[in-house]
Design a protein around this motif. Structure first.
Motif: not given
Length: 415
Positions: A52-53, A194-199, A230-232, A274-277
């Motif tokens: 979430r934002g 946007v693809l959101w994920f953590r590294a 990360c936002a790809y 990976i979450k698709l927004l």
């Protein structure tokens, strides 16, 4: 529709807020502070939601200060961003410098949204007029003729009819209340998802880069202390094509763009991580009906450009309380009084969305199209980078927005 024969309980309040996001929790707090009998309905059991934002801008920090909540709020774990630097086709650029703002809190605070919402909930416990009902999902509207008179909601203990003088939809871009009310949505469109994920992030790994743009690719990274958020960015509707290329191909692209992620990218083990927004920009042409008002994402979905969605929602809540709190003491505000919220907030919403569209169409769309030619830094970005005094202009638009709101709603005695 819910059958009338299904058993339900009934409660009556002055104002029922549907949705416990930033708009709903802030409005609930402000109305409870003003002595209004208000209930906030949140369909989930808690506020914990990944991706979430979580950007709290200076405009929201100023509101927290005006409410006397800022000291406790800034004690919560957070990171601060002041300079927004990037790489555009390999060329270093500076997009904005919040340090040039003449504001009390010249930084963006990165904080998990659930911490923000939990903080408001805890602060609101001392307000006797405010009730927050978790695991309570609004499923339909209660009407008396043409007037919305509350909502029917599903709880773990069965249905409950919440009769209210005013119902406020704060239940997001997929608003059930908005859909049940039949309010028309104007779609503006966006060229990307946007693809959101953590590294993972090691303590010694530091980098001030915010955005990276290359031919056909764009990504944004946030230093969140013990991990990178990360936002790809991908072209609209291309998620299945990205998946078809495979996870390794995607992660190879990510590491090429952001070598700092090399050691931590192993935490992304599958597309489940990976979450698709799906990005949308839209707004209602009409924000109200008799007995009903929509604010926040329920009234206008924002692009992630600038990360301003949370703060627009908070600004809506402040404006709503400023305009309606006193009137709610005596029942439901008139249609004209309810529409005053749209008249106050529509201009900043339209201006912000217009600026987001300009960025999307002139920078993001071109970058995502790719091609063999190296990316050329747009003239305006070159000027902002070369002339530091210009960096305060985008900083102000991002940090404070158009027509920032201040708390003018009164605090009831003892609040």
């Amino acid at each position: 529709m819910i059958s009338d024969q299904q058993q339900s309980r009934t409660m009556k309040v002055r104002c029922c807020i549907v949705g416990g996001g930033p708009a709903g929790m802030m409005l609930g707090y402000l109305l409870g502070r003003a002595g209004i009998d208000v209930v906030v309905l949140e369909k989930h059991a808690d506020f914990f939601r990944d991706f979430r934002g979580d950007t709290v801008h200076p405009s929201t920090l100023q509101v927290m200060d005006e409410l006397g909540l800022i000291d406790g709020f800034l004690k919560l774990p957070h990171q601060r961003l002041q300079k927004m630097d990037g790489l555009f086709g390999g060329t270093p650029v500076r997009i904005a410098d919040l340090g040039r703002l003449h504001t009390k809190y010249p930084f963006i605070a990165f904080m998990p949204q659930w911490d923000f919402l939990n903080f408001l909930r805890e602060a609101g416990r001392r307000l006797t007029q405010l009730k927050v009902m978790m695991s309570t999902e609004a499923v339909d509207l209660i009407r008396r003729g043409e007037t919305v008179a509350g909502v029917r909601a599903r709880t773990p203990d069965g249905f409950i009819d919440i009769e209210a003088d005013l119902t406020v939809a704060c239940d997001g871009r997929h608003s059930t209340v908005r859909e049940r009310a039949g309010l028309a949505v104007e779609e503006i469109g966006a060229p990307m998802d946007v693809l959101w994920f953590r590294a993972g992030r090691k303590p010694e790994e530091t980098e001030n880069l915010f955005a990276r743009i290359e031919p056909g690719k764009m990504m944004v990274t946030f230093d969140r202390g013990d991990y990178w958020q990360c936002a790809y960015v991908i072209a609209k509707g291309q998620y299945e094509a990205v998946k078809a290329r495979g996870l390794s191909a995607l992660l190879d692209d990510v590491v090429r763009m952001a070598p700092i992620l090399r050691s931590g990218i192993a935490e992304v083990k599958s597309f489940d991580d990976i979450k698709l927004l799906t990005v949308a920009i839209n707004r209602l042409t009409r924000w109200m009906q008799p007995g009903l008002l929509c604010i926040g994402d329920a009234a206008h979905a924002m692009s992630p450009v600038g990360g301003v969605g949370v703060n627009l929602a908070v600004q809506d809540a402040v404006a709503t309380a400023n305009l309606l709190a006193d009137k709610l003491q005596h029942g439901c505000p008139s249609e004209n009084e309810l529409d005053a919220v749209r008249r106050r907030r529509e201009f900043p919403v339209k201006m912000t969305q217009a600026m987001q569209v300009i960025v999307q169409n002139n920078i993001i769309r071109g970058a995502l199209q790719g091609g063999d030619q190296p990316l050329k830094v747009p003239l305006i970005v070159r000027l902002i980078t070369a002339l530091p005094w210009l960096q305060g202009i985008p900083a102000r638009l991002i940090a404070l927005g158009v027509r920032p709101e201040h708390v003018h709603s009164r605090a009831a005695p003892g609040s």
